[in-house]
Structures are given as structure tokens and as C-alpha cells.
Design a protein around this motif. Structure first.
Motif, PDB file in Angstrom:
ATOM      1  N   ALA A  82      18.645   0.053  -8.907  1.00  0.00           N
ATOM      2  CA  ALA A  82      18.026   1.366  -9.127  1.00  0.00           C
ATOM      3  C   ALA A  82      18.211   2.229  -7.889  1.00  0.00           C
ATOM      4  CB  ALA A  82      16.541   1.202  -9.440  1.00  0.00           C
ATOM      5  N   ILE A  83      18.249   3.522  -8.103  1.00  0.00           N
ATOM      6  CA  ILE A  83      18.246   4.477  -6.989  1.00  0.00           C
ATOM      7  C   ILE A  83      16.960   5.279  -7.097  1.00  0.00           C
ATOM      8  CG2 ILE A  83      19.436   6.400  -5.892  1.00  0.00           C
ATOM      9  CD1 ILE A  83      22.042   5.370  -7.039  1.00  0.00           C
ATOM     10  N   GLY A  84      16.142   5.188  -6.080  1.00  0.00           N
ATOM     11  CA  GLY A  84      14.830   5.839  -6.105  1.00  0.00           C
ATOM     12  C   GLY A  84      14.286   6.018  -4.711  1.00  0.00           C
ATOM     13  N   GLU A  85      13.067   5.548  -4.478  1.00  0.00           N
ATOM     14  CA  GLU A  85      12.411   5.667  -3.176  1.00  0.00           C
ATOM     15  C   GLU A  85      12.166   4.279  -2.600  1.00  0.00           C
ATOM     16  OE1 GLU A  85      11.438   8.707  -1.505  1.00  0.00           O
ATOM     17  OE2 GLU A  85      12.912   9.364  -2.987  1.00  0.00           O
ATOM     18  N   VAL A  86      12.489   4.101  -1.317  1.00  0.00           N
ATOM     19  CA  VAL A  86      12.334   2.804  -0.652  1.00  0.00           C
ATOM     20  C   VAL A  86      11.435   2.971   0.573  1.00  0.00           C
ATOM     21  CG1 VAL A  86      13.499   0.834   0.393  1.00  0.00           C
ATOM     22  CG2 VAL A  86      14.670   2.160  -1.398  1.00  0.00           C
ATOM     23  N   TRP A  87      10.356   2.208   0.618  1.00  0.00           N
ATOM     24  CA  TRP A  87       9.436   2.227   1.751  1.00  0.00           C
ATOM     25  C   TRP A  87       9.294   0.819   2.325  1.00  0.00           C
ATOM     26  CZ3 TRP A  87       6.671   6.318   3.957  1.00  0.00           C
ATOM     27  CH2 TRP A  87       6.849   7.558   3.329  1.00  0.00           C
ATOM     28  N   LEU A  88       9.180   0.741   3.638  1.00  0.00           N
ATOM     29  CA  LEU A  88       8.960  -0.532   4.319  1.00  0.00           C
ATOM     30  C   LEU A  88       7.467  -0.685   4.590  1.00  0.00           C
ATOM     31  CD1 LEU A  88      11.061  -2.092   7.142  1.00  0.00           C
ATOM     32  CD2 LEU A  88       8.585  -2.007   7.368  1.00  0.00           C
ATOM     33  N   ALA A  89       6.887  -1.813   4.181  1.00  0.00           N
ATOM     34  CA  ALA A  89       5.477  -2.104   4.413  1.00  0.00           C
ATOM     35  C   ALA A  89       5.368  -3.022   5.622  1.00  0.00           C
ATOM     36  CB  ALA A  89       4.846  -2.756   3.178  1.00  0.00           C
ATOM     37  N   GLY A  90       5.092  -2.447   6.796  1.00  0.00           N
ATOM     38  CA  GLY A  90       5.115  -3.194   8.047  1.00  0.00           C
ATOM     39  C   GLY A  90       3.747  -3.368   8.661  1.00  0.00           C
ATOM     40  N   GLY A  91       3.640  -4.360   9.565  1.00  0.00           N
ATOM     41  CA  GLY A  91       2.407  -4.558  10.298  1.00  0.00           C
ATOM     42  C   GLY A  91       1.958  -5.997  10.309  1.00  0.00           C
ATOM     43  N   GLN A  92       0.639  -6.199  10.265  1.00  0.00           N
ATOM     44  CA  GLN A  92       0.113  -7.553  10.350  1.00  0.00           C
ATOM     45  C   GLN A  92      -0.673  -7.897   9.101  1.00  0.00           C
ATOM     46  OE1 GLN A  92      -2.294  -6.326  14.233  1.00  0.00           O
ATOM     47  NE2 GLN A  92      -3.171  -8.206  13.422  1.00  0.00           N
ATOM     48  N   SER A  93      -1.705  -8.716   9.201  1.00  0.00           N
ATOM     49  CA  SER A  93      -2.261  -9.393   8.026  1.00  0.00           C
ATOM     50  C   SER A  93      -2.840  -8.471   6.969  1.00  0.00           C
ATOM     51  CB  SER A  93      -3.320 -10.405   8.465  1.00  0.00           C
ATOM     52  OG  SER A  93      -4.314  -9.781   9.260  1.00  0.00           O
ATOM     53  N   ASN A  94      -3.365  -7.319   7.346  1.00  0.00           N
ATOM     54  CA  ASN A  94      -3.923  -6.446   6.317  1.00  0.00           C
ATOM     55  C   ASN A  94      -2.836  -5.769   5.486  1.00  0.00           C
ATOM     56  OD1 ASN A  94      -6.903  -6.402   6.178  1.00  0.00           O
ATOM     57  ND2 ASN A  94      -6.716  -6.040   8.376  1.00  0.00           N
ATOM     58  N   MET A  95      -1.637  -5.658   6.022  1.00  0.00           N
ATOM     59  CA  MET A  95      -0.511  -5.227   5.201  1.00  0.00           C
ATOM     60  C   MET A  95       0.067  -6.417   4.438  1.00  0.00           C
ATOM     61  SD  MET A  95       1.282  -2.714   4.104  1.00  0.00           S
ATOM     62  CE  MET A  95       1.349  -1.288   5.198  1.00  0.00           C
ATOM     63  N   GLU A  96      -0.001  -7.583   5.024  1.00  0.00           N
ATOM     64  CA  GLU A  96       0.481  -8.811   4.406  1.00  0.00           C
ATOM     65  C   GLU A  96      -0.429  -9.257   3.252  1.00  0.00           C
ATOM     66  OE1 GLU A  96       1.925 -12.984   6.420  1.00  0.00           O
ATOM     67  OE2 GLU A  96      -0.069 -12.252   6.910  1.00  0.00           O
ATOM     68  N   PHE A  97      -1.688  -8.845   3.264  1.00  0.00           N
ATOM     69  CA  PHE A  97      -2.715  -9.276   2.315  1.00  0.00           C
ATOM     70  C   PHE A  97      -2.191  -9.209   0.882  1.00  0.00           C
ATOM     71  CE2 PHE A  97      -6.647  -9.107  -0.090  1.00  0.00           C
ATOM     72  CZ  PHE A  97      -7.492  -9.952   0.610  1.00  0.00           C
ATOM     73  N   GLU A  98      -2.222 -10.348   0.186  1.00  0.00           N
ATOM     74  CA  GLU A  98      -1.527 -10.468  -1.095  1.00  0.00           C
ATOM     75  C   GLU A  98      -2.324  -9.891  -2.260  1.00  0.00           C
ATOM     76  OE1 GLU A  98      -0.607 -14.616  -1.422  1.00  0.00           O
ATOM     77  OE2 GLU A  98       0.960 -14.516   0.119  1.00  0.00           O
ATOM     78  N   LEU A  99      -1.587  -9.385  -3.231  1.00  0.00           N
ATOM     79  CA  LEU A  99      -2.188  -8.756  -4.396  1.00  0.00           C
ATOM     80  C   LEU A  99      -3.098  -9.727  -5.149  1.00  0.00           C
ATOM     81  CD1 LEU A  99      -2.351  -6.182  -6.088  1.00  0.00           C
ATOM     82  CD2 LEU A  99      -0.301  -6.928  -7.316  1.00  0.00           C
ATOM     83  N   GLN A 100      -2.741 -10.998  -5.200  1.00  0.00           N
ATOM     84  CA  GLN A 100      -3.556 -11.967  -5.928  1.00  0.00           C
ATOM     85  C   GLN A 100      -4.940 -12.156  -5.314  1.00  0.00           C
ATOM     86  OE1 GLN A 100      -1.971 -15.989  -5.734  1.00  0.00           O
ATOM     87  NE2 GLN A 100      -1.022 -15.576  -3.751  1.00  0.00           N
ATOM     88  N   ASN A 101      -5.104 -11.810  -4.024  1.00  0.00           N
ATOM     89  CA  ASN A 101      -6.390 -11.961  -3.346  1.00  0.00           C
ATOM     90  C   ASN A 101      -7.167 -10.657  -3.246  1.00  0.00           C
ATOM     91  OD1 ASN A 101      -5.815 -14.710  -2.808  1.00  0.00           O
ATOM     92  ND2 ASN A 101      -4.581 -14.115  -1.034  1.00  0.00           N
ATOM     93  N   GLU A 102      -6.581  -9.564  -3.729  1.00  0.00           N
ATOM     94  CA  GLU A 102      -7.209  -8.255  -3.627  1.00  0.00           C
ATOM     95  C   GLU A 102      -8.329  -8.118  -4.638  1.00  0.00           C
ATOM     96  OE1 GLU A 102      -7.889  -3.982  -3.913  1.00  0.00           O
ATOM     97  OE2 GLU A 102      -7.125  -5.254  -5.540  1.00  0.00           O
ATOM     98  N   ARG A 103      -9.307  -7.274  -4.356  1.00  0.00           N
ATOM     99  CA  ARG A 103     -10.509  -7.173  -5.176  1.00  0.00           C
ATOM    100  C   ARG A 103     -10.199  -6.922  -6.658  1.00  0.00           C
ATOM    101  NH1 ARG A 103     -14.995  -3.208  -2.916  1.00  0.00           N
ATOM    102  NH2 ARG A 103     -14.758  -4.716  -1.214  1.00  0.00           N
TER     103      ARG A 103
END
Length: 507
Positions: A82-103
Motif C-alpha cells: 500500500a502507499i499511504g502514511e507511515v509513522w514510526l512509534a519510538g521510545g520506551q515502555s509506554n510506547m511499547e505497551f501492547e494493545l492486548q494489555n490496554e484498558r
């Protein structure tokens, strides 16, 4: 000839920018061609020292195409690109925090099938070795499903979902994060060593490893890893029996916490380590911008964090060959462990992040003061953080909303009239709001002696009037200058007034 691991089936390429495609090859390779046949787009790669890079011209959004790379009789075809928008999600554990553990992660995963988002997770290995090579061989871009999206960055997913719905294009997120990491781990040695004020990061490491062989350092770190893994299991078992245990009880019952381990070439959190093993493996994959959620692990050196973050941004922009690469920064929320003293180090980190936003072009600031939790460094609600990053992208990158809609009221300047200090605010034309009856607490003023006292605050927009019976002639003021406090004062767009101090240049 190989393409970098970040190129795979299902990848998202950045629209409306030059598309950089790259990889490695033998030194005698001379002709490598890259093309998107459906769009009649092609380029010949430049080859130097066993690395090749081709630059395809900008293209508009496209739902599904192929990317072909050929070198003599060897041809590699990537499908469903696909050609669209690409963003890098960088940093430490709060960016790493997985969707399965999110509220709200369970509901998000159940409904993710139809979201037009994709995700690539940069392999996490501590060294450039066979383990990393094997991990890269197994990695790929993924489309959303409850099984695949479980371990995606929750902040990254929610951001991509909202952005995709607004723009009507595919959004790709490149996860590039590691829990517990200092910004010094994400920057090259050349950049980290160019400012003497940052020398403690390198000096501490270099001094610790002096005279040690690689084998000795690896053995030391392996011994630590074995110990720490067993310690974490003991802690988990102890918490299961006593959920309200404090830190002292944990240490008494489970033993010494050795985290983050010895300085070593195998310690992933070493200075410049993650730049080497993660950042350099995905750059210069063309990006729309960077989402940056980090700073917690630099609270031991808060006074130099502004310098460090500015150098990191400069370093990455140079590496990505994009001098205007946007950085959307999450300002740290409120946080403190119950048993810890209030060092105000997080207040200094927040100030540094705001200063970067105000002085470095193409940056955004997601003010998230109200998104923290007492005694929990990993708040489980990440949707609000992602939404505020999205608002920053909308105003600072895509220019479809104004800062009035993307930012809270913010401190501008002050004046002293008699025994009152007037705090002038920006972005408060529509007024202020509070979450509770104590929304005007947290203001303090001081006289020339520098001793702060709680201030009585009165809203008189566009300023807030501060007074204290203990301060006859105010000289300085500050607001929520603490690691953790309740957050009550908001703009009418439901974003909190960030902390500030008027004497920040008098340290």
C-alpha cells in the motif's frame, strides 16, 4: 542482493515523498533496479560498500501494488503493498505497551479486522549478531487481526486507526521501542559525543567496560539475565500473594533488583546500543513522521534532557535524509511511586519536552499531564495519548486543524502588579474549565528569596492572578511543579494546562 528486513509483503510506503528502497549486496554488484510496475515507477540503485539504495519518485496513495527489486537473474517481488502514511512509534515502555494489555484493548482487537492499518515491529536484539539476522528473517509487515495485533503498540494502533479514518488512506506504523531505554541509547556515538554536557552518558559506560573483553562483558550480562529473570518470577509470585506490597517488602522477600544490569556490549540499554541494533536497520525508510514517547529513564539527568532530545532529532533527520522530519512528542504525564520522594525530575523533563516543541521546527507536543496514574508507571489507557498525538499531527503536519484545537492553554509570560503576579496564557480565548472544585490548586509564588508558597489563584482571562499573604512582592511562580499531583485545570477542549515555572533560566 537483499532488501532490508523492513521491506516485505503488506508493507506501507509513504505517499507524496521520495520512496527510499535499500539493502545490502556483494561489493561487485553494479546494477540493481527497483520498480512499482502498476504505477510505471522505476529507479536504478546506487551501490557503495556493499549497500544499495534506490529512490523512487513520489506517488499518491494506492491500495495494493507490487514492489519489484531485480539484480541480474535475481528478482524479488513484494505483494499487497500500500502507499499511504507511515509513522514510526519510538521510545520506551509506554510506547511499547501492547494493545492486548490496554484498558480497551479487547474491544479494539475484536473490531480491528476492518481497520486500514498495518504494523511492522523492528526486531529487538541487543547486538548485531546471528540472533538479529535470524529475527529479521522472521519479521514482516502485518495486517490487523486479533491474533496479530495483540502485541502492537497500543498508542501506535489507536493513532493509526484515527489517522486512517480521517485521511482515508492506509496508515503503517513501524514499532521501534524498548522498555527502560534512555534517549542516549537511540542516538549515534558521533552525535552523543558532540556536546560535553552529555559526556556523563558515555564516560560512565566507557569507564565501566575499560579493560574488559567482549567475552567477559557478554558472560557478565548473561549471568545478570539469568538472575533477573528468576527475580522477576519471585516478584510476580509475591505480588500475587500480597498485591499492596511496597518496594521495601519486595526487596526483603525477593532479593536485590539488579536492573538494568551491568554495562556491557550486550546490554541493550547501553549508550548508542539501540541506534546500532534497531534504528540503523530501518533507516532511511521513508516516513511521514515520528511519534516519540520517552523520557522516564532520563529522569536521573533531567537538566540535560532538552539537549539530548534535540540532538536525537537532528541525528535522526540526518540519518533519514529528511531535514524536516516531523517529531510528535508525548509530554510525560503525572507519575510517582507512593514511597518515593518528589524529586521534581519529571517536571524538569516535561519542561524540556515543551522547550523542544517551542524551539525546534516541525515538532509537536501532546500534552498528557492527566494521563498518568499514581504508583503505576504504565497507565493502561493509551487511547487518549494516541488521540492527542493525532491532533498534533493534524495541526503540525497535515495542517487541517489549528493549534487552538490541538493544544491546551499554555503559559506565555508574566507581569507583577503590586503584590500580585499575572500569569499570561495563550490559547485560552474560549475559556478554561475544571474537572473538580479544586481546579485552581497547584499554583505557587515566591519572593526574591526563592521560597515558594501556595498561591490563591483567580481567573481573569487571558491571565490568572496569583497572590499569597506570605509573599509581598512576587518574583517567581510555578504550576504543578511536581512529579505527581491531581490534574484539574483544563481548556474547554479538555486538555490540561501544562506545568510551568517563570524562573526556568535561573538554575
Amino acid at each position: 542482493m537483499k532488501a532490508a528486513a523492513v521491506f516485505s509483503d503488506n508493507m506501507v510506503l509513504q505517499r507524496n515523498k521520495n520512496i527510499r528502497v535499500f539493502g545490502t549486496c556483494s561489493k561487485n554488484e553494479k546494477i540493481i533496479n527497483v520498480c512499482i510496475p502498476e504505477l510505471e515507477s522505476s529507479a536504478r540503485a546506487m551501490v557503495k560498500n556493499g549497500r544499495w539504495e534506490a529512490v523512487l519518485p513520489p506517488r499518491k496513495e494506492y491500495n495494493s501494488c507490487t514492489l519489484e527489486i531485480s539484480c541480474g537473474a535475481v528478482k524479488k517481488i513484494f505483494r499487497n503493498v500500500a502507499i499511504g502514511e507511515v509513522w514510526l512509534a519510538g521510545g520506551q515502555s509506554n510506547m511499547e505497551f501492547e494493545l492486548q494489555n490496554e484498558r480497551k484493548g479487547a474491544a479494539a482487537l475484536a473490531g480491528c479486522y476492518n481497520e486500514n492499518v498495518r504494523f511492522y515491529y523492528t526486531p529487538k536484539c541487543p547486538m548485531l549478531d546471528d540472533e538479529l539476522t535470524a529475527a529479521e528473517a522472521e519479521t514482516c509487515w502485518c495486517t490487523p487481526s486479533p491474533d496479530k495485533a495483540r502485541a502492537w503498540s497500543a498508542v501506535g494502533y489507536y493513532f493509526a486507526k484515527e489517522l486512517s479514518r480521517r485521511l482515508g488512506v492506509t496508515v503503517g506504523i513501524i514499532g521501534c521501542n524498548w522498555g527502560g531505554s534512555s534517549a542516549s541509547a537511540w542516538i549515534s556515538r558521533d552525535y552523543l559525543s558532540c556536546d560535553k554536557r552529555l559526556s556523563p552518558y558515555l564516560d560512565e559506560y566507557d569507564s565501566a567496560i575499560e579493560g574488559k573483553s567482549d567475552e567477559e562483558m557478554i558472560a557478565e550480562y548473561d549471568e545478570y539475565s539469568t538472575y533477573q529473570s528468576a527475580w522477576e518470577k519471585r516478584v510476580a509470585a509475591f505480588y500475587a500473594q500480597k498485591p499492596d506490597a511496597n518496594w521495601t517488602e519486595i526487596i526483603e522477600n525477593c532479593g536485590e533488583n539488579r536492573y538494568p544490569g551491568p554495562h556491557s556490549i550486550k546490554n541493550p540499554l547501553r549508550p548508542c546500543g539501540l541506534y546500532e541494533t534497531m534504528v540503523s536497520r530501518i533507516a532511511p525508510y521513508t516516513l511521514a513522521g515520528v511519534l516519540w514517547y520517552q523520557g522516564e529513564s532520563d529522569d536521573h539527568r533531567p537538566n540535560t534532557y532538552e539537549i539530548l532530545l534535540k540532538l536525537l532529532i537532528e541525528n535522526w533527520r540526518d540519518l533519514w535524509k529528511d531535514k524536516e522530519l516531523p517529531f510528535m512528542i508525548v509530554q510525560l504525564p503525572m507519575f510517582k511511586y507512593i514511597d518515593d520522594a518528589d524529586t521534581k525530575s519529571w517536571a524538569l523533563i516535561r519542561e524540556a519536552q515543551e522547550n523542544v516543541f517551542k524551539t525546534v521546527k516541525n515538532t509537536g507536543l501532546a500534552v498528557c499531564l492527566d494521563c498518568g496514574e499514581l504508583n503505576n508507571i504504565h497507565p493502561t489507557d493509551k487511547s487518549q495519548v494516541a488521540h492527542r498525538l493525532y491532533l498534533q499531527a493534524m495541526s503540525e503536519v497535515y495542517k487541517v486543524i489549528t493549534r487552538r484545537d490541538s493544544l491546551p492553554p499554555m503559559y506565555d509570560n508574566y507581569e507583577v502588579i503590586g503584590n500580585a503576579m499575572l500569569i499570561h496564557l495563550t490559547n485560552c480565548e474560549m475559556g478554561l474549565g475544571g474537572k473538580d472544585e479544586h481546579c485552581l490548586d497547584g499554583f505557587e509564588i515566591a519572593g526574591s528569596d526563592g521560597v515558594y508558597y501556595p498561591a490563591e489563584a483567580t481567573v481573569r482571562l487571558p491571565y490568572i492572578e496569583l497572590r499569597s499573604s506570605k509573599v509581598k512582592v512576587p518574583a517567581a511562580a510555578r504550576f504543578k511543579w511536581t512529579n505527581y499531583a491531581d490534574v484539574g485545570l483544563f481548556g474547554i477542549n479538555d486538555m490540561p494546562l501544562p506545568p510551568f515555572r517563570t524562573d526556568k533560566y535561573n538554575d
